[in-house]
Scaffold this active site. Structure first.
Site: not given
Ligand SMILES: NC(=O)c1ccc[n+]([C@@H]2O[C@H](COP(=O)([O-])OP(=O)(O)OC[C@H]3O[C@@H](n4cnc5c(N)ncnc54)[C@H](O)[C@@H]3O)[C@@H](O)[C@H]2O)c1
Length: 348
Positions: A137, A162
């Site tokens: 991130s 985080y």
């Molecule tokens: N959206 C953003 O702006 C952003 C920015 C930087 C990093 N990220 C990273 O990208 C990745 C995806 O993010 P996103 O925005 O799609 O978030 P999101 O929350 O929509 O997707 C993450 C998914 O993982 C599942 N999850 C969480 N913990 C879990 C576990 N222990 N076992 C199985 N499933 C689990 C959740 O139910 C969710 O559906 C994450 O790692 C997030 O930290 C996202």
């Protein structure tokens, strides 16, 4: 770099019901219709599960997509999954996301982001994969003053748990790449937005509040800049990265040089939060989510910065361009238009 073919391969995507994960599964099938994708997600209720179900429903049309409901922190389950499906490529997106929530709910971050990612690394160690790609991130940059943020910058000062877990993922991946020769690439995503996105993120939360006639709080008096990146640009980047893994090479000591890499994926065009809200409001009116005469000024409150927040994010994507010939390019109005149109349809 070594080419990784996705055709006819089995690919594991964790967090497949998530915002980025579900879009990635679609993009993988576009790229390699002959692939088999296994998606795992624990469907936790951090935000409205209906959205996760909606996204999964859209994946049901792919005959070779298999969904497993489960927790990546469950080591036995992850071991079984790897032994059963023997994935060639793994994309780890499952995580507890959100900076603010980590202040009040730190346990969820340790479970999903540290224990969960550790299980994925262990499984890749015992069932070798061609490429492990995982989400890091932009938050690892902390309150870095130098912009744009480059992967050459030191990132040892996280300002939230985080961010600390995401930086830890990069460190753990480095150690596993070195010890077990696992080709791994970490991707630092910058504020991702789009249709069926995350309701805990500002653009979505603002929309929900405006629809209810509530006032939105604009942090740091609107002087926040974010490198908003449209989700299609993110998954395009992920697929390109998946197909080129860092090379396995030995050093002079005969031991592996870790096949390890980290890249930024961001829009390299930070936008002021107030301008962002302005465009969002225009697009919400255009999509008829809000009436034409909506009084935005009356629903906007400028407030100070929140703990864990950073004033600016700005990606240097020159390494991504150099190695993959790609950089995100969707402008905010185009992306927010797609979000507003989706919102109008989903909540009509
Ligand atoms: N959206 C953003 O702006 C952003 C920015 C930087 C990093 N990220 C990273 O990208 C990745 C995806 O993010 P996103 O925005 O799609 O978030 P999101 O929350 O929509 O997707 C993450 C998914 O993982 C599942 N999850 C969480 N913990 C879990 C576990 N222990 N076992 C199985 N499933 C689990 C959740 O139910 C969710 O559906 C994450 O790692 C997030 O930290 C996202």
């Amino acid at each position: 770099m070594s080419t990784v073919t996705l055709d006819n391969k089995t690919i594991l995507v964790t967090g497949a019901a998530g915002f980025i994960g579900s879009n990635l599964v679609k993009r993988i099938y576009q790229e390699a219709p002959s692939a088999t994708v296994i998606g795992i997600d624990n469907m936790n209720a951090y935000y409205d599960v209906a959205l996760k179900k909606f996204r999964l429903n859209e994946l049901a049309k792919y005959p070779t997509f298999t969904f497993v409901k489960g927790n990546i922190a469950d080591k036995e389950l992850i071991t079984e999954l790897f032994e059963k499906y023997k994935p060639s490529a793994v994309v780890n997106l499952a995580a507890q996301a959100g900076v603010r929530y980590s202040i009040t709910n730190p346990d969820a971050y340790v479970e999903s982001n540290l224990v969960g990612f550790f299980n994925i690394l262990e499984a890749c160690r015992h069932n070798p994969v061609e490429h492990l790609v995982y989400a890091s991130s932009s938050s690892v940059y902390g309150s870095n003053k130098k912009v744009p943020y480059s992967t050459d910058d030191k990132v040892d000062n996280p300002v939230s748990l985080y961010a600390a877990t995401k930086k830890s993922n990069e460190l753990m991946a480095h150690a596993y790449s070195k010890l077990y020769n696992i080709p791994s690439t970490g991707l630092r995503f910058f504020t991702v937005y789009g249709p069926a996105g995350r309701p805990d993120m500002a653009y979505f939360g603002f929309t929900n509040k405006l629809v209810k006639g509530e006032t939105i709080k604009i942090f740091n008096y609107g002087n926040c800049k974010r490198d908003f990146t449209y989700v299609d640009d993110i998954v395009e980047g992920v697929v390109r990265v998946m197909k080129k893994a860092p090379d396995k090479k030995n050093g002079e000591d005969g031991l592996p040089i870790p096949p390890y890499a980290v890249y930024n994926i961001g829009n390299q065009n930070p936008e002021n939060l107030l301008d962002f809200v302005q465009i969002l409001s225009e697009e919400l009116v255009r999509a008829k989510v809000l009436p034409e005469d909506y009084d935005f000024e009356a629903h906007k409150e400028l407030v100070p910065m929140q703990p864990g927040d950073v004033p600016v994010t700005y990606a240097d994507t020159s390494a991504l361009e150099r190695d993959f010939g790609y950089k995100p390019s969707t402008d905010l109005r185009t992306g927010l238009r797609k979000f507003a149109e989706w919102y109008a349809e989903f909540y009509k």
